[in-house]
Design an enzyme around this catalytic site. Sequence first.
Site, short mmCIF file in Angstrom:
data_model
loop_
_atom_site.label_atom_id
_atom_site.label_comp_id
_atom_site.label_asym_id
_atom_site.label_seq_id
_atom_site.Cartn_x
_atom_site.Cartn_y
_atom_site.Cartn_z
N TYR A 78 0.84 -1.21 0.00
CA TYR A 78 0.00 0.00 0.00
C TYR A 78 0.87 1.26 0.00
O TYR A 78 0.57 2.24 -0.69
CB TYR A 78 -0.93 0.00 1.22
CG TYR A 78 -1.65 1.32 1.43
CD1 TYR A 78 -2.53 1.81 0.46
CD2 TYR A 78 -1.43 2.08 2.57
CE1 TYR A 78 -3.17 3.03 0.65
CE2 TYR A 78 -2.07 3.29 2.77
CZ TYR A 78 -2.94 3.76 1.80
OH TYR A 78 -3.57 4.97 1.99
N ARG A 114 1.15 6.83 -6.80
CA ARG A 114 -0.01 7.72 -6.97
C ARG A 114 0.38 9.17 -6.72
O ARG A 114 0.05 10.07 -7.52
CB ARG A 114 -1.12 7.29 -6.00
CG ARG A 114 -2.32 8.23 -6.00
CD ARG A 114 -3.48 7.73 -5.17
NE ARG A 114 -3.16 7.48 -3.77
CZ ARG A 114 -4.07 7.16 -2.85
NH1 ARG A 114 -5.35 7.04 -3.18
NH2 ARG A 114 -3.72 6.95 -1.60
N TYR A 126 -0.68 13.49 6.25
CA TYR A 126 -0.26 12.50 7.25
C TYR A 126 1.25 12.58 7.46
O TYR A 126 2.01 12.78 6.50
CB TYR A 126 -0.57 11.07 6.76
CG TYR A 126 -1.98 10.58 6.95
CD1 TYR A 126 -2.91 11.22 7.77
CD2 TYR A 126 -2.38 9.41 6.31
CE1 TYR A 126 -4.21 10.72 7.91
CE2 TYR A 126 -3.68 8.90 6.45
CZ TYR A 126 -4.58 9.57 7.26
OH TYR A 126 -5.84 9.07 7.40
N ARG A 158 -11.37 13.67 2.06
CA ARG A 158 -12.31 12.86 2.86
C ARG A 158 -13.64 12.68 2.15
O ARG A 158 -14.34 11.68 2.36
CB ARG A 158 -12.51 13.51 4.23
CG ARG A 158 -11.24 13.59 5.07
CD ARG A 158 -10.68 12.22 5.38
NE ARG A 158 -9.43 12.30 6.14
CZ ARG A 158 -8.68 11.23 6.40
NH1 ARG A 158 -9.03 10.03 5.98
NH2 ARG A 158 -7.56 11.37 7.08
N GLU A 187 -13.65 -0.46 7.30
CA GLU A 187 -13.63 0.82 6.57
C GLU A 187 -14.96 0.92 5.82
O GLU A 187 -15.44 -0.08 5.28
CB GLU A 187 -12.46 0.85 5.59
CG GLU A 187 -12.36 2.16 4.82
CD GLU A 187 -11.09 2.22 3.97
OE1 GLU A 187 -9.99 1.99 4.52
OE2 GLU A 187 -11.23 2.48 2.77
C1 3EB Z 1 -7.52 6.58 6.23
O1 3EB Z 1 -8.40 7.36 6.59
C2 3EB Z 1 -7.94 5.17 6.00
O2 3EB Z 1 -5.21 5.86 0.31
O3 3EB Z 1 -6.84 6.59 -0.96
C3 3EB Z 1 -9.18 5.60 3.29
C4 3EB Z 1 -9.60 6.12 2.06
C5 3EB Z 1 -7.87 5.21 3.47
C6 3EB Z 1 -8.68 6.27 1.03
C7 3EB Z 1 -6.40 6.12 0.12
C8 3EB Z 1 -6.97 5.39 2.42
C9 3EB Z 1 -7.37 5.90 1.21
O4 3EB Z 1 -6.34 6.91 6.08
C10 3EB Z 1 -7.39 4.61 4.75
#
Ligand code: 3EB
Length: 342
Positions: free
Chosen positions: A150, A157, A210, A223, A330
């Site tokens: 991942y 990406r 992050y 989000r 999720e």
């Molecule tokens: C998170 O909130 C959980 O890498 O595109 C959620 C939705 C998550 C999309 C992405 C990752 C992705 O980090 C993981």
Amino acid sequence: MSSILFVSQLPLPQLADLPSERRASLLGLACIGHSSEPWLNELPVQTIAVPLLGDAPPAIGEFWTSAGACRSGMADGIRFRVNDNVLFGVVEADDADYPAQAGASPVQSAAEDAFRRIFALLDKEGYAHLWRTWNYLPEINAVRDGLERYRQFNIGRHDAFVASGRLARAEVPAACVLGTRTGPLTIAFIAGRQAPIPIENPRQVSAYRYPREYGPRSPTFARAVLARPPGQELLFVSGTASIVGHRTVHVDDIVGQTGETIANISAVLAEANRQALSAPFTLADLHYRAYLRRAEDFAEVAAVLAASLGPDARIITVQADICRADLLVEIEAIASHSMGSC
Ligand code: 3EB
């Protein structure tokens, strides 16, 4: 007007019974579970090789239907269909086809190549704005050459978003990345002529910010996004999990993680409603897809969801690995509101 309408969740055997006008107006679909319907090959179809849980048929189709005329195309290995306002496409890239290079793993190269091809297509066809991507990657949590697959995907990406100029413009789509059992990396996407409105969650650090402990490059997604094809307001809620700030909470507690996930979706809805032009979005409006790391958690998750969303909520639940090893659940969602009589 040629708006798109979300039509959810038909058991796939019923597809053969669709009248031909209905088929002609399909932009594409996701096939969750298993399907071998031959006529589907004319359409962009994302096959998502994950088992459905609960009282579900063996396969479910999630359709995008256009109210206006559609046109099909194939470019650089991407099958797509468009109407006047939106483009739906599916691209696959198998990391086994990408040689290991100094400084770029095969998964990283596959992801970067897939997104570069998507952006080239969108720029050429004039649907420059990516609204939503659905990403599925086999062995998502496996560590190869010292880095989780991942996290390798995230580097590729990210680099493609940077190369296209989209990250500098903070143009990031709603997204999800889940693990599948088999198959290549597959990415379905919806893009439009208009930029969507990105929505963040005040309870969470934006994913593209992050800290490095989650990998060398941050995940590139919003989000949620609000998109407004003519006459319609669509809300795409990204994969949402039990994360507060940037940390996973309720480790090893499926009930706690599910509750926190719903709290996060509620917070995203509240933010979206500050920008919405249609009626306020509610938990009851949404079509949900829930991913469980462990199939045996189904009953507990279903009970929490029934208590918080009501017994009639539209939820597809599947078993899939999630991109952080400590996440057990999720949930993503879509809602569509009509804007009235335009
Ligand atoms: C998170 O909130 C959980 O890498 O595109 C959620 C939705 C998550 C999309 C992405 C990752 C992705 O980090 C993981």
